[in-house]
Scaffold this motif. Sequence first.
Motif, mmCIF file in Angstrom:
data_model
loop_
_atom_site.group_PDB
_atom_site.id
_atom_site.type_symbol
_atom_site.label_atom_id
_atom_site.label_comp_id
_atom_site.label_asym_id
_atom_site.label_seq_id
_atom_site.Cartn_x
_atom_site.Cartn_y
_atom_site.Cartn_z
ATOM 1 N N ALA A 15 -4.671 46.345 8.978
ATOM 2 C CA ALA A 15 -5.089 47.665 8.492
ATOM 3 C C ALA A 15 -6.139 47.510 7.394
ATOM 4 N N ALA A 16 -7.046 48.458 7.324
ATOM 5 C CA ALA A 16 -8.164 48.387 6.373
ATOM 6 C C ALA A 16 -7.705 48.300 4.924
ATOM 7 N N CYS A 17 -6.559 48.892 4.588
ATOM 8 C CA CYS A 17 -6.063 48.889 3.210
ATOM 9 C C CYS A 17 -5.014 47.820 2.957
ATOM 10 N N ASN A 18 -4.785 46.965 3.926
ATOM 11 C CA ASN A 18 -3.830 45.881 3.740
ATOM 12 C C ASN A 18 -4.348 44.972 2.626
ATOM 13 N N PRO A 19 -3.513 44.667 1.618
ATOM 14 C CA PRO A 19 -3.977 43.828 0.507
ATOM 15 C C PRO A 19 -4.492 42.451 0.952
ATOM 16 N N ILE A 20 -3.913 41.898 2.006
ATOM 17 C CA ILE A 20 -4.402 40.606 2.503
ATOM 18 C C ILE A 20 -5.790 40.773 3.098
ATOM 19 N N LYS A 21 -6.002 41.843 3.850
ATOM 20 C CA LYS A 21 -7.320 42.132 4.441
ATOM 21 C C LYS A 21 -8.353 42.352 3.331
ATOM 22 N N LEU A 22 -7.970 43.109 2.309
ATOM 23 C CA LEU A 22 -8.885 43.377 1.200
ATOM 24 C C LEU A 22 -9.167 42.105 0.387
ATOM 25 N N GLY A 23 -8.132 41.305 0.140
ATOM 26 C CA GLY A 23 -8.324 40.044 -0.582
ATOM 27 C C GLY A 23 -9.216 39.092 0.195
ATOM 28 N N LEU A 24 -9.053 39.087 1.509
ATOM 29 C CA LEU A 24 -9.918 38.275 2.360
ATOM 30 C C LEU A 24 -11.363 38.741 2.244
ATOM 31 N N ALA A 25 -11.573 40.041 2.316
ATOM 32 C CA ALA A 25 -12.937 40.573 2.201
ATOM 33 C C ALA A 25 -13.544 40.208 0.848
ATOM 34 N N LEU A 26 -12.747 40.299 -0.200
ATOM 35 C CA LEU A 26 -13.221 39.945 -1.537
ATOM 36 C C LEU A 26 -13.610 38.474 -1.606
ATOM 37 N N ASN A 27 -12.716 37.600 -1.170
ATOM 38 C CA ASN A 27 -12.986 36.162 -1.251
ATOM 39 C C ASN A 27 -14.094 35.718 -0.308
ATOM 40 N N PHE A 28 -14.123 36.276 0.897
ATOM 41 C CA PHE A 28 -15.160 35.923 1.867
ATOM 42 C C PHE A 28 -16.529 36.374 1.360
ATOM 43 N N SER A 29 -16.578 37.549 0.745
ATOM 44 C CA SER A 29 -17.866 38.017 0.223
ATOM 45 C C SER A 29 -18.311 37.161 -0.964
ATOM 46 N N VAL A 30 -17.378 36.774 -1.836
ATOM 47 C CA VAL A 30 -17.723 35.899 -2.962
ATOM 48 C C VAL A 30 -18.203 34.545 -2.437
ATOM 49 N N PHE A 31 -17.545 34.026 -1.411
ATOM 50 C CA PHE A 31 -17.965 32.767 -0.785
ATOM 51 C C PHE A 31 -19.403 32.877 -0.287
ATOM 52 N N ASN A 32 -19.724 33.969 0.398
ATOM 53 C CA ASN A 32 -21.090 34.155 0.894
ATOM 54 C C ASN A 32 -22.082 34.259 -0.259
ATOM 55 N N TYR A 33 -21.709 34.946 -1.305
ATOM 56 C CA TYR A 33 -22.620 35.153 -2.425
ATOM 57 C C TYR A 33 -22.807 33.873 -3.243
ATOM 58 N N GLU A 34 -21.708 33.253 -3.635
ATOM 59 C CA GLU A 34 -21.764 32.131 -4.561
ATOM 60 C C GLU A 34 -22.034 30.785 -3.887
ATOM 61 N N VAL A 35 -21.418 30.529 -2.748
ATOM 62 C CA VAL A 35 -21.522 29.212 -2.121
ATOM 63 C C VAL A 35 -22.662 29.162 -1.110
ATOM 64 N N LEU A 36 -22.683 30.133 -0.195
ATOM 65 C CA LEU A 36 -23.727 30.129 0.832
ATOM 66 C C LEU A 36 -25.038 30.729 0.343
ATOM 67 N N LYS A 37 -24.991 31.419 -0.776
ATOM 68 C CA LYS A 37 -26.174 32.094 -1.345
ATOM 69 C C LYS A 37 -26.754 33.124 -0.370
ATOM 70 N N ASP A 38 -25.893 33.688 0.465
ATOM 71 C CA ASP A 38 -26.292 34.727 1.419
ATOM 72 C C ASP A 38 -25.889 36.073 0.830
ATOM 73 N N HIS A 39 -26.724 36.576 -0.059
ATOM 74 C CA HIS A 39 -26.406 37.783 -0.804
ATOM 75 C C HIS A 39 -26.303 39.006 0.094
ATOM 76 N N ALA A 40 -27.139 39.091 1.103
ATOM 77 C CA ALA A 40 -27.093 40.243 2.010
ATOM 78 C C ALA A 40 -25.771 40.271 2.773
#
Length: 188
Positions: free
Chosen positions: A70-95
């Motif tokens: 579900a979109a509001c599932n805390p695990i789903k939201l935590g995944l989105a948060l961490n995956f987006s940080v990974f893209n921003y900080e590690v992969l440098k894929d800001h978009a």
Amino acid sequence: YRSRMTASVSSHDSVTCPQHLVQDEAKAFFVKMVGDYYRYIAENAKDAKLEEVKMKAKQAYEEANAIDLAACNPIKLGLALNFSVFNYEVLKDHAKACELADNALQQALDKIDELEEDDFRDAKSIIELLKENLTLWKEEEEGDNQIDDFEVAGFSASLTRSSALNLALMPSYKGRLPGPTTSQDSVR
């Protein structure tokens, strides 16, 4: 110490999901943690090792993201948060980071009114972090990535907005920058 810890963590090269995790939520949580594990290794890895752990983290995050929660599932939201940080900080894929965070945020906000009180509280804190990251990242992309010099306990520094967010989110600061602790400190 750091090199010893890096070697210790890196020695556990293969992380696989136990077969008994058949529930989507448990599997998503485990696979997200595998992604987090490789993301943390990437913070200290170099050269070929860096590329290897970046690939493993990305694979784990993508696998966890493909699990239907579900979109509001805390695990789903935590995944989105961490995956987006990974893209921003590690992969440098800001978009891509902004896209992941924005999609998760919009999907969660569309369903937030359907939640029970306890579920709402769990989701709300992660939604706020997604919003803050997205706001900071978009501001940085617009070229406004410097905060004016500020004073922290007698130390003057210029920080990027994401560094300030990291400082503000540290548990000892509880979302605020430290200020003077005694009347003598405030006289300075």
